[in-house]
Enzyme design. Structure first.
Site, PDB file in Angstrom:
ATOM      1  CG  LEU A 150     -48.882  81.445 -35.706  1.00  0.00           C
ATOM      2  CD1 LEU A 150     -47.998  80.262 -35.710  1.00  0.00           C
ATOM      3  CD2 LEU A 150     -48.931  82.232 -34.446  1.00  0.00           C
ATOM      4  CE  LYS A 151     -53.721  87.788 -40.687  1.00  0.00           C
ATOM      5  NZ  LYS A 151     -54.087  87.695 -39.134  1.00  0.00           N
ATOM      6  CB  ILE A 194     -40.577  77.117 -47.694  1.00  0.00           C
ATOM      7  CG1 ILE A 194     -39.389  77.487 -46.448  1.00  0.00           C
ATOM      8  CG2 ILE A 194     -39.997  78.274 -48.555  1.00  0.00           C
ATOM      9  CD1 ILE A 194     -37.964  76.868 -47.085  1.00  0.00           C
ATOM     10  CB  SER A 230     -59.833  93.604 -42.215  1.00  0.00           C
ATOM     11  OG  SER A 230     -58.694  93.682 -41.180  1.00  0.00           O
ATOM     12  CB  ALA A 245     -61.372  97.913 -32.670  1.00  0.00           C
ATOM     13  CD  GLN A 246     -59.404  94.963 -37.901  1.00  0.00           C
ATOM     14  OE1 GLN A 246     -58.992  94.974 -39.151  1.00  0.00           O
ATOM     15  NE2 GLN A 246     -58.919  94.138 -36.944  1.00  0.00           N
ATOM     16  N   GLY A 304     -72.795  90.768 -35.854  1.00  0.00           N
ATOM     17  CA  GLY A 304     -73.718  90.058 -36.390  1.00  0.00           C
ATOM     18  C   GLY A 304     -73.880  90.233 -37.963  1.00  0.00           C
TER      19      GLY A 304
END
Lengths: 219, 219
Positions: free
Chosen positions: B60-61, B65, B115, B168-169, B174
């Site tokens: 959920l990043k 607070i 990323s 994908a990114q 590995g």
């Protein structure tokens, strides 16, 4: 009905008849994940359906990569505005989110600082460059740090500044307005009151008095 | 069934029979707000009900607070672990969240980096002090930045490191493991495959080969 410079922070569900009575006094309503998860998207829409407010702000503290944030805001098209963290940067994150919101007639607020003790304001110079470069609709700066609001107002004279941390978290009603904020975000002070409507009227009166006082002092 | 060093990132719903077939190969599943909002809490619980996985990670990043974050994680008691942003700091935020999770047998992962291009790794020294001081269960470091994974592994030899951005990114399967990660977070590569089960087996094979290779190189 006279609207106060109030954005009502609704973290908990409050009885519909109370909300209907008081919502006319608010500029906006701010909703976060606590209520969104509890009621679901349809539940929140139902709560908001009958209210006459100018702005529904989703305070999700967005702080993810572009795809994820866009996927989230797409699902919440009933909202007018979204709050995101400046800290995550532009490329592959806020830049793409801003474009998406612009293209869909939605507003972006960026956090300049947070109200809790542990937040590190040493990074404000970086945050300022992110905000300058992204040119969002508004900025969030906490009522618990009057000096931060003043700096943000100085750095961004034309931006809407909204200010949480009023009431339960320690900020006094009206002080954020005097320091440069446009709206105060108030929640618990209102919905934990035994008479929310009178409480709201009282808050509006204090806000007006404080604004008049600080106008005098500054001239 | 042989488990790969895979945490499956489920941002979209995939057919239940496919998920049942492949979930046994995963160490864990990572779920974020996109799916949580779409399906609701009960919907996500239903998806997870029949799966045999070791760890359900809510990505959920978290970056709010203390009260707000605790209110959120309380509602998601089916999960084992939660990912939060280090940069929000400890007092009034991560400190209280960590205590709450500890007292409820839940794990905390902190982000060391992200990323996307716009993330500013100049703040890693600060983030490192937050992680050192908070002593979370694990750390998130992106496969797209092998040098960052190596630094984090050096700084935190005993922590679990999980690594998104594989596939994908741009990260190669590995590589994050060779650089010090314990698990690779993989999503689209698997669920957009025409034959997800074979894809997963292929990924596990590549992971094993890469690990054997880099073991040789480092001795």
């Amino acid at each position: 009905m006279l609207k106060g410079r109030i954005i009502f922070s609704m973290d908990e569900e409050i009885p519909q008849h109370v909300l209907l009575k008081i919502s006319g006094y608010f500029h906006g309503i701010k909703i976060g994940y606590p209520l969104l998860l509890r009621k679901g998207i349809d539940g929140v829409k139902e709560i908001l359906r009958k209210l006459e407010i100018n702005e529904i702000i989703m305070d999700l503290k967005l702080a993810d990569i572009d795809n994820t944030m866009i996927n989230i805001v797409k699902q919440l098209d009933f909202a007018n505005s979204f709050i995101a963290h400046s800290f995550i940067g532009i490329d592959g994150a806020l830049g793409e989110l801003k474009n998406f919101l612009d293209n869909n007639g939605k507003k972006l607020y960026l956090l300049a600082s947070m109200s809790h003790k542990g937040w590190n304001d040493d990074f404000y110079p970086y945050i300022k460059t992110v905000i300058k470069s992204l040119n969002p609709y508004g900025i969030v700066a906490p009522a618990t740090k009057p000096n931060v609001i003043r700096i943000v107002r100085d750095d961004f004279p034309d931006k809407i500044i909204i200010s949480p941390g009023v009431g339960a978290q320690g900020g006094k009603i009206g002080d954020a307005l005097c320091n440069g904020a446009d709206y105060e975000i108030i929640g618990r002070t209102i919905y934990t009151s035994s008479d929310p409507e009178n409480k709201v009227k009282e808050i509006i009166k204090i806000q007006e008095e404080k604004i008049n006082e600080c106008k005098k002092t500054s001239t």
